[in-house]
Design an enzyme around this catalytic site. Structure first.
Site, mmCIF file in Angstrom:
data_model
loop_
_atom_site.group_PDB
_atom_site.id
_atom_site.type_symbol
_atom_site.label_atom_id
_atom_site.label_comp_id
_atom_site.label_asym_id
_atom_site.label_seq_id
_atom_site.Cartn_x
_atom_site.Cartn_y
_atom_site.Cartn_z
ATOM 1 N N GLY A 31 -2.948 65.535 92.654
ATOM 2 C CA GLY A 31 -3.304 66.677 93.494
ATOM 3 C C GLY A 31 -2.747 66.535 94.896
ATOM 4 C CG HIS A 37 3.082 67.033 93.907
ATOM 5 N ND1 HIS A 37 2.540 66.881 95.162
ATOM 6 C CD2 HIS A 37 2.822 65.878 93.249
ATOM 7 C CE1 HIS A 37 1.950 65.690 95.254
ATOM 8 N NE2 HIS A 37 2.126 65.056 94.111
ATOM 9 N N GLY A 147 8.654 61.853 90.226
ATOM 10 C CA GLY A 147 9.456 61.905 91.448
ATOM 11 C C GLY A 147 10.154 60.578 91.709
ATOM 12 C CG MET A 184 8.275 66.304 101.081
ATOM 13 S SD MET A 184 7.683 67.984 101.103
ATOM 14 C CE MET A 184 9.037 68.765 101.981
#
Lengths: 280, 280
Positions: A31, A37, A147, A184
């Site tokens: 989350g 994401h 990622g 990020m």
């Protein structure tokens, strides 16, 4: 978009879809979704007929002094983002449903899990491998999206998928960055303005390494020492800087073949990681 | 009946069958099939549209001083038996195809694997759990058939299936015995006539325990001591005799609830195991 908490229910729902021979793309997350994401989700939407996102802050991968409790959980915002991207199912299990009292099975990826971040976060990758094995069995995806920012995680999951014969293709997507180069991360919000500025040093140090290598540098220790010097100018504590083989994660003395340059740095209370791949 | 060596090929073949929505029953074996295995195969044939048997002497579950090399491998006889029972696929992988050089992922069932046989065979149940996880991913069965003779193995696999969310029903079938009570085992052929006769003492000791319990005995240590006395009359070395909780495998002082009485005994060069369940 369906939001499903129960492992059994989502298994049943996905089973129905699988019987229609739909291809399933899966993006496991904790989350606090950011553009990184979302880029995974977009790729999954592009390549699959059905997309499943899991949102689960996995207690098994946090150490006792880590940030499990304060890890951000902006669920309604996350769900909005998923809906906007065209996600079909969001799986939001409770810890108790994935780890009931009798739970006692763990997946270990020997060797790989002890390198790099594994040295500083004992048990972390065991927690990652175990939850991903569970999620793969629950979601039964054709493709899983990870990622590149979490390079070691991606390498360990690939190894596990191969070793345990899971029928899933592992897709590792490029790291997304802020304009100033900071990778990020859901943890970036922990930083104040000054720390946030210092945090670009991870990206700058990786670029320095790339520059040195493109100018012919081969000696890993020298390259690492130059990176250390650069980082030393910031209020930062280095966990590690490593130049390793891209598959085995074992340290490379000389730059040769495909290698991974990875680092972890603490700035204030935040632990940041970043990496780059050098192709031979 | 198709005999398939390559993990990829059998995955593909089974994938085709799954798309026809056939139910798949799976019997994992190390070959040297006896009536015990055949009873599992027959049950699988009865309950499923497609039956897969694996024949694989799993190096990962043998200790360095154990009988991996001399373990019996009567493949053509085994295949004949499978054909006769109506098996659809026999999976006969090479060790190198299941464990290539880079292999490094292991499934551990903490706690359960350290009890009973686990104390005497370190790493054994890690090897079992790992290969079964792999086989479940390759064969993707609806039901897996295990023998009650390997009670701890069955309990560990059940735990792993639950913990890692595998979509398979675990069916544990009763132990088959010779007329004199000796539990069927591929290792029974290692014994000479005299040892073979002594070997019935496992069954006799379990029956003694059952008799004592049905007569009201509750104290595990006393029951175990009576079993020890009986076994002491044979040329046998006891690895362990244990009365344990049927789920946690932790020792029970008093007979209560469902419990497992299990023992391992060495006769000559053979290590034999047997067990019985006492229902509350």
């Amino acid at each position: 978009m369906k939001v499903i908490k129960s492992p059994k229910s989502i298994k049943r729902e996905i089973g129905k879809q699988k019987r229609k021979a739909k291809t399933i793309g899966f993006v496991p997350t904790m989350g606090a979704l950011h553009e990184g994401h979302l880029s995974l989700i977009r790729q999954a939407v592009k390549e699959n007929e059905l997309v499943v996102v899991s949102i689960f802050v996995n207690p098994l991968q946090f150490g006792p002094r880590e940030d499990f409790k304060k890890y951000p959980r902006p669920l309604s915002r996350d769900l909005k983002l998923c809906r906007k991207e065209g996600v079909d199912f969001v799986f939001t299990p409770d810890p108790e449903s994935l780890y009931p009292k009798k739970f006692s099975t763990f997946v270990e990826v020997a060797g790989l899990a002890d390198q790099l971040c594994g040295k500083f976060r004992p048990g972390h990758f065991r927690g990652v491998a175990t939850v991903v094995a569970k999620l793969l069995n629950i979601v039964q995806p054709d493709r899983i999206y990870l990622g590149q920012k979490d390079a070691q995680q991606a390498i360990i999951i690939k190894r596990m998928v191969d070793d345990l014969d899971f029928s899933v293709k592992v897709r590792v997507m490029p790291t997304l960055r802020q304009k100033d180069g900071l990778a990020m991360s859901s943890r970036n919000i922990y930083m104040n303005m000054r720390e946030r500025k210092s945090a670009t040093v991870l990206f700058r140090a990786l670029n320095l390494a790339k520059l040195l290598i493109s100018n012919g540098a081969k000696d890993s220790l020298r390259i690492i020492s130059r990176m250390r010097q650069m980082i030393a100018r910031e209020p930062a504590k280095i966990d590690y800087i490593a130049i390793v083989d891209l598959e085995s994660l074992s340290p490379l003395r000389k730059i040769s073949g495909n290698c991974l340059i990875a680092l972890a740095v603490r700035i204030g209370k935040v632990r940041l990681i970043d990496n780059t791949i050098i192709r031979a």
